[in-house]
Design a protein around this motif. Structure first.
Motif, PDB file in Angstrom:
ATOM      1  N   SER A   1      53.532  38.118  27.241  1.00  0.00           N
ATOM      2  CA  SER A   1      52.895  38.232  25.918  1.00  0.00           C
ATOM      3  C   SER A   1      53.675  37.469  24.850  1.00  0.00           C
ATOM      4  O   SER A   1      53.118  37.095  23.824  1.00  0.00           O
TER       5      SER A   1
ATOM      6  N   THR B   1      52.262  33.696  25.620  1.00  0.00           N
ATOM      7  CA  THR B   1      50.834  33.442  25.469  1.00  0.00           C
ATOM      8  C   THR B   1      50.249  34.592  24.658  1.00  0.00           C
ATOM      9  O   THR B   1      50.939  35.566  24.391  1.00  0.00           O
ATOM     10  N   SER B   2      49.001  34.493  24.305  1.00  0.00           N
ATOM     11  CA  SER B   2      48.394  35.585  23.539  1.00  0.00           C
ATOM     12  C   SER B   2      48.214  36.807  24.442  1.00  0.00           C
ATOM     13  O   SER B   2      47.998  36.679  25.652  1.00  0.00           O
ATOM     14  N   GLU B   3      48.310  37.988  23.857  1.00  0.00           N
ATOM     15  CA  GLU B   3      48.179  39.219  24.635  1.00  0.00           C
ATOM     16  C   GLU B   3      46.853  39.282  25.373  1.00  0.00           C
ATOM     17  O   GLU B   3      46.780  39.818  26.478  1.00  0.00           O
ATOM     18  N   GLU B   4      45.804  38.710  24.779  1.00  0.00           N
ATOM     19  CA  GLU B   4      44.482  38.727  25.408  1.00  0.00           C
ATOM     20  C   GLU B   4      44.461  37.900  26.690  1.00  0.00           C
ATOM     21  O   GLU B   4      43.625  38.130  27.557  1.00  0.00           O
ATOM     22  N   LYS B   5      45.359  36.921  26.809  1.00  0.00           N
ATOM     23  CA  LYS B   5      45.345  36.010  27.956  1.00  0.00           C
ATOM     24  C   LYS B   5      46.349  36.378  29.052  1.00  0.00           C
ATOM     25  O   LYS B   5      46.374  35.737  30.098  1.00  0.00           O
TER      26      LYS B   5
ATOM     27  N   ASP C   1      46.702  38.840  31.328  1.00  0.00           N
ATOM     28  CA  ASP C   1      46.175  39.173  32.655  1.00  0.00           C
ATOM     29  C   ASP C   1      45.562  37.955  33.339  1.00  0.00           C
ATOM     30  O   ASP C   1      45.770  37.730  34.536  1.00  0.00           O
ATOM     31  N   GLU C   2      44.837  37.150  32.575  1.00  0.00           N
ATOM     32  CA  GLU C   2      44.221  35.939  33.111  1.00  0.00           C
ATOM     33  C   GLU C   2      45.283  34.950  33.597  1.00  0.00           C
ATOM     34  O   GLU C   2      45.176  34.381  34.683  1.00  0.00           O
ATOM     35  N   GLU C   3      46.324  34.752  32.794  1.00  0.00           N
ATOM     36  CA  GLU C   3      47.396  33.829  33.178  1.00  0.00           C
ATOM     37  C   GLU C   3      48.144  34.340  34.401  1.00  0.00           C
ATOM     38  O   GLU C   3      48.478  33.582  35.307  1.00  0.00           O
TER      39      GLU C   3
ATOM     40  N   LYS D   1      54.482  41.698  32.052  1.00  0.00           N
ATOM     41  CA  LYS D   1      53.360  41.640  31.106  1.00  0.00           C
ATOM     42  C   LYS D   1      53.887  41.469  29.679  1.00  0.00           C
ATOM     43  O   LYS D   1      53.386  40.657  28.913  1.00  0.00           O
TER      44      LYS D   1
END
Length: 136
Positions: free
Chosen positions: A18, A21-25, A27-29, A14
């Motif tokens: 990060s 990619t952005s931290e917000e993305k 889990d999605e990625e 995780k």
């Protein structure tokens, strides 16, 4: 390098994602790697600690796209990123590999031998680059 395919994201993976990619993305990625048969995520470690990861999407039998690549900051510059790209090329017998990146990573891809093309300001204030490499 070992394939990462657990339904639960390891905190080390995780953190590495990060960086890519952005931290917000994150889990999605990560879920895309678990759910999509043409996406694979690999982690590399030293002494049991995961220090790097590379995610790839295979578009056909011989072309791949690096979706994410990250190395812990303290380990950068030691050839780990390049060895991950070589691993992916060999593992999937790729003829062509590409990646989209920002200005911070252009030199890494250039040093490896990728051809780098500016995509312009893809997001407000952010220039993006397409990096392409013909595997020999």
């Amino acid at each position: 390098m070992r394939e990462i395919n657990s339904n639960r994201i390891d905190p080390a993976i995780k953190r590495l994602l990060s960086y890519a990619t952005s931290e917000e993305k994150v889990d999605e990625e990560y879920s895309k790697y678990i759910c999509s048969p043409n996406r694979k995520l690999y982690g590399g470690g030293i002494n049991g600690e995961i220090i790097s990861c590379i995610g790839i999407e295979i578009h056909n039998s011989s072309d791949g796209v690096i979706k994410h690549i990250a190395v812990l900051p303290k380990e950068r510059g030691s050839g780990i990123g390049s060895s991950m790209i070589r691993f992916i090329c060999k593992e999937y017998n790729l003829n062509f590999i590409s990646a989209e990146t920002d200005k911070d990573a252009v030199m890494f891809y250039t040093n490896f031998g990728f051809r780098v093309i500016s995509l312009g300001e893809k997001y407000p204030g952010v220039e993006r680059f397409l990096c392409e490499f013909e595997v020999k």
